[in-house]
Design a protein around this motif. Structure first.
Motif, PDB file in Angstrom:
ATOM      1  N   GLY A 134       8.140  20.331 -25.109  1.00 58.24           N
ATOM      2  CA  GLY A 134       8.587  19.987 -23.767  1.00 58.24           C
ATOM      3  C   GLY A 134       7.503  20.077 -22.720  1.00 58.24           C
ATOM      4  N   GLY A 135       7.890  19.690 -21.509  1.00 59.12           N
ATOM      5  CA  GLY A 135       6.944  19.714 -20.402  1.00 59.12           C
ATOM      6  C   GLY A 135       7.515  18.952 -19.218  1.00 59.12           C
ATOM      7  N   VAL A 136       6.644  18.667 -18.281  1.00 57.70           N
ATOM      8  CA  VAL A 136       7.041  17.967 -17.059  1.00 57.70           C
ATOM      9  C   VAL A 136       6.005  16.893 -16.741  1.00 57.70           C
ATOM     10  N   ILE A 137       6.485  15.705 -16.389  1.00 55.31           N
ATOM     11  CA  ILE A 137       5.621  14.616 -15.938  1.00 55.31           C
ATOM     12  C   ILE A 137       6.103  14.174 -14.567  1.00 55.31           C
ATOM     13  N   LEU A 138       5.181  14.082 -13.622  1.00 56.07           N
ATOM     14  CA  LEU A 138       5.501  13.638 -12.269  1.00 56.07           C
ATOM     15  C   LEU A 138       4.686  12.398 -11.941  1.00 56.07           C
ATOM     16  N   ASN A 139       5.351  11.389 -11.367  1.00 56.38           N
ATOM     17  CA  ASN A 139       4.707  10.111 -11.063  1.00 56.38           C
ATOM     18  C   ASN A 139       4.663   9.852  -9.563  1.00 56.38           C
ATOM     19  N   ALA A 140       3.511   9.405  -9.091  1.00 58.50           N
ATOM     20  CA  ALA A 140       3.358   9.090  -7.669  1.00 58.50           C
ATOM     21  C   ALA A 140       3.949   7.724  -7.352  1.00 58.50           C
ATOM     22  N   SER A 141       5.037   7.717  -6.591  1.00 53.76           N
ATOM     23  CA  SER A 141       5.550   6.487  -6.013  1.00 53.76           C
ATOM     24  C   SER A 141       5.044   6.439  -4.566  1.00 53.76           C
ATOM     25  N   SER A 142       5.771   5.805  -3.686  1.00 54.44           N
ATOM     26  CA  SER A 142       5.337   5.691  -2.296  1.00 54.44           C
ATOM     27  C   SER A 142       6.518   5.275  -1.436  1.00 54.44           C
ATOM     28  N   GLY A 151       1.336  -7.159   4.326  1.00 60.55           N
ATOM     29  CA  GLY A 151       0.024  -6.871   3.757  1.00 60.55           C
ATOM     30  C   GLY A 151       0.091  -5.908   2.587  1.00 60.55           C
ATOM     31  N   GLY A 152       1.307  -5.515   2.198  1.00 59.22           N
ATOM     32  CA  GLY A 152       1.460  -4.541   1.119  1.00 59.22           C
ATOM     33  C   GLY A 152       2.270  -5.049  -0.054  1.00 59.22           C
ATOM     34  N   THR A 153       2.222  -6.353  -0.300  1.00 58.05           N
ATOM     35  CA  THR A 153       2.990  -6.928  -1.403  1.00 58.05           C
ATOM     36  C   THR A 153       2.703  -6.228  -2.722  1.00 58.05           C
ATOM     37  N   MET A 154       1.431  -6.096  -3.050  1.00 57.04           N
ATOM     38  CA  MET A 154       1.043  -5.538  -4.343  1.00 57.04           C
ATOM     39  C   MET A 154       1.369  -4.045  -4.420  1.00 57.04           C
ATOM     40  N   TYR A 155       1.041  -3.319  -3.356  1.00 58.53           N
ATOM     41  CA  TYR A 155       1.240  -1.873  -3.374  1.00 58.53           C
ATOM     42  C   TYR A 155       2.720  -1.531  -3.477  1.00 58.53           C
ATOM     43  N   GLY A 156       3.537  -2.166  -2.642  1.00 60.18           N
ATOM     44  CA  GLY A 156       4.962  -1.908  -2.671  1.00 60.18           C
ATOM     45  C   GLY A 156       5.582  -2.250  -4.018  1.00 60.18           C
ATOM     46  N   ALA A 157       5.156  -3.356  -4.603  1.00 61.19           N
ATOM     47  CA  ALA A 157       5.699  -3.785  -5.894  1.00 61.19           C
ATOM     48  C   ALA A 157       5.337  -2.807  -7.003  1.00 61.19           C
ATOM     49  N   THR A 158       4.092  -2.367  -7.038  1.00 60.28           N
ATOM     50  CA  THR A 158       3.682  -1.442  -8.105  1.00 60.28           C
ATOM     51  C   THR A 158       4.368  -0.094  -7.946  1.00 60.28           C
ATOM     52  N   LYS A 159       4.533   0.363  -6.722  1.00 63.40           N
ATOM     53  CA  LYS A 159       5.172   1.661  -6.515  1.00 63.40           C
ATOM     54  C   LYS A 159       6.679   1.597  -6.784  1.00 63.40           C
ATOM     55  N   ALA A 160       7.309   0.479  -6.466  1.00 67.85           N
ATOM     56  CA  ALA A 160       8.719   0.315  -6.818  1.00 67.85           C
ATOM     57  C   ALA A 160       8.889   0.320  -8.335  1.00 67.85           C
ATOM     58  N   ALA A 161       7.933  -0.262  -9.019  1.00 69.42           N
ATOM     59  CA  ALA A 161       7.974  -0.261 -10.485  1.00 69.42           C
ATOM     60  C   ALA A 161       7.836   1.147 -11.038  1.00 69.42           C
ATOM     61  N   VAL A 162       7.004   1.956 -10.415  1.00 74.06           N
ATOM     62  CA  VAL A 162       6.856   3.351 -10.847  1.00 74.06           C
ATOM     63  C   VAL A 162       8.189   4.085 -10.730  1.00 74.06           C
ATOM     64  N   THR A 163       8.880   3.889  -9.614  1.00 74.52           N
ATOM     65  CA  THR A 163      10.187   4.517  -9.424  1.00 74.52           C
ATOM     66  C   THR A 163      11.152   4.091 -10.523  1.00 74.52           C
ATOM     67  N   ASN A 164      11.142   2.814 -10.860  1.00 79.12           N
ATOM     68  CA  ASN A 164      12.032   2.304 -11.902  1.00 79.12           C
ATOM     69  C   ASN A 164      11.648   2.856 -13.273  1.00 79.12           C
ATOM     70  N   MET A 165      10.368   2.830 -13.602  1.00 73.62           N
ATOM     71  CA  MET A 165       9.912   3.314 -14.905  1.00 73.62           C
ATOM     72  C   MET A 165      10.255   4.776 -15.103  1.00 73.62           C
TER      73      MET A 165
END
Length: 257
Positions: A134-142, A151-165
């Motif tokens: 076991g353990g813990v994994i934490l992911n940086a969203s935004s 101006g944040g199309t790419m950043y917002g999309a990748t961070k939303a994907a992190v939340t989903n993943m």
């Protein structure tokens, strides 16, 4: 409150500045052994000086979190140094601010490589190292995953994907007793946000925040330390917003005038 972090081994990608650096120092003060990676030797040297000033020792190595071979090598170095990994924080991220019609394929590939590929395969590497113990994994969203910016199309999309993943990761790794959560920083006083905060001469950033101030990396670190601890043992598959109440209401600034 007993956090149960003494003797734990914590890995933080992109851990040489900002939230990552604050987390590294914070975990050390809780009795954990900490390893961080950064993309450049210059960052690592500055981080080592920060740790020295704080009276802590952190294992720091050069690795690009978006390069899977380098990330695996870094994990192997940590295992060689400490023998195990208990907590892994996918903190590394980049932002290339461009409007939609100015984005190039190269821009997109760079953003995805660090913000998504690094998180996905960093999680794989961490889970394999943790095994069944076991353990813990934490992911940086935004916050951009909740409310994106022009101006944040790419950043917002990748961070939303992190939340989903993060949700899927939590479910698939639960049988290994691995908890996975994501965190959403608001406006935090980090090197990534320095220019943005300095340019806010109208106070619009602050006006949107219920607490009417930006957050500090140390405030973010306290939340991540809690999420990684035994005190958060029944929290998994969720995303924690740490924004000072940003856009909690549409007009929080009226009470501060």
């Amino acid at each position: 409150m007993e956090l149960g972090l003494k003797g734990k081994v914590v890995v933080i990608t992109g851990g040489t500045a900002g939230i990552g650096a604050a987390c590294a120092i914070g975990f050390c003060r809780e009795g954990a052994a900490v390893a961080v990676c950064g993309r450049t030797q210059k960052r690592i040297e500055a981080f080592n000086q920060e740790c020295h000033a704080a009276g802590v020792t952190v294992f720091a190595a050069q690795a690009d979190a978006g390069n899977i071979e380098e990330l695996q090598r870094f994990a192997d170095e940590v295992l060689g140094q400490y023998g195990h990994i208990d907590i892994w924080i996918n903190n590394a991220g980049i932002n290339i601010g461009k409007k939609l019609m100015d984005i190039t394929l190269s821009d997109w590939e760079k953003m995805v490589r660090v913000n998504l590929t690094g998180v996905l395969f960093g999680t794989q590497i961490a889970a394999r190292a943790m095994g069944e113990k076991g353990g813990v994994i934490l992911n940086a969203s935004s916050y951009a995953s909740l409310v994106p910016s022009v101006g944040g199309t790419m950043y917002g999309a990748t961070k939303a994907a992190v939340t989903n993943m993060t949700k899927t990761m939590a479910a698939e790794l639960a049988p290994q007793h691995i908890r996975v959560n994501a965190y959403v920083p608001g406006v935090i006083d980090t090197p990534m946000n320095a220019d943005r905060i300095a340019a806010d001469i109208t106070g619009s950033l602050i006006d949107a925040i219920a607490l009417h101030r930006v957050g500090s990396p140390e405030e973010m670190a306290k939340v991540l330390i809690f999420l990684a601890s035994d005190a958060a043992s029944y929290i998994t598959g969720t995303t924690i917003e740490v924004s000072g109440g940003k856009y909690a209401v549409q007009n929080s600034n009226v009470l501060w005038k």
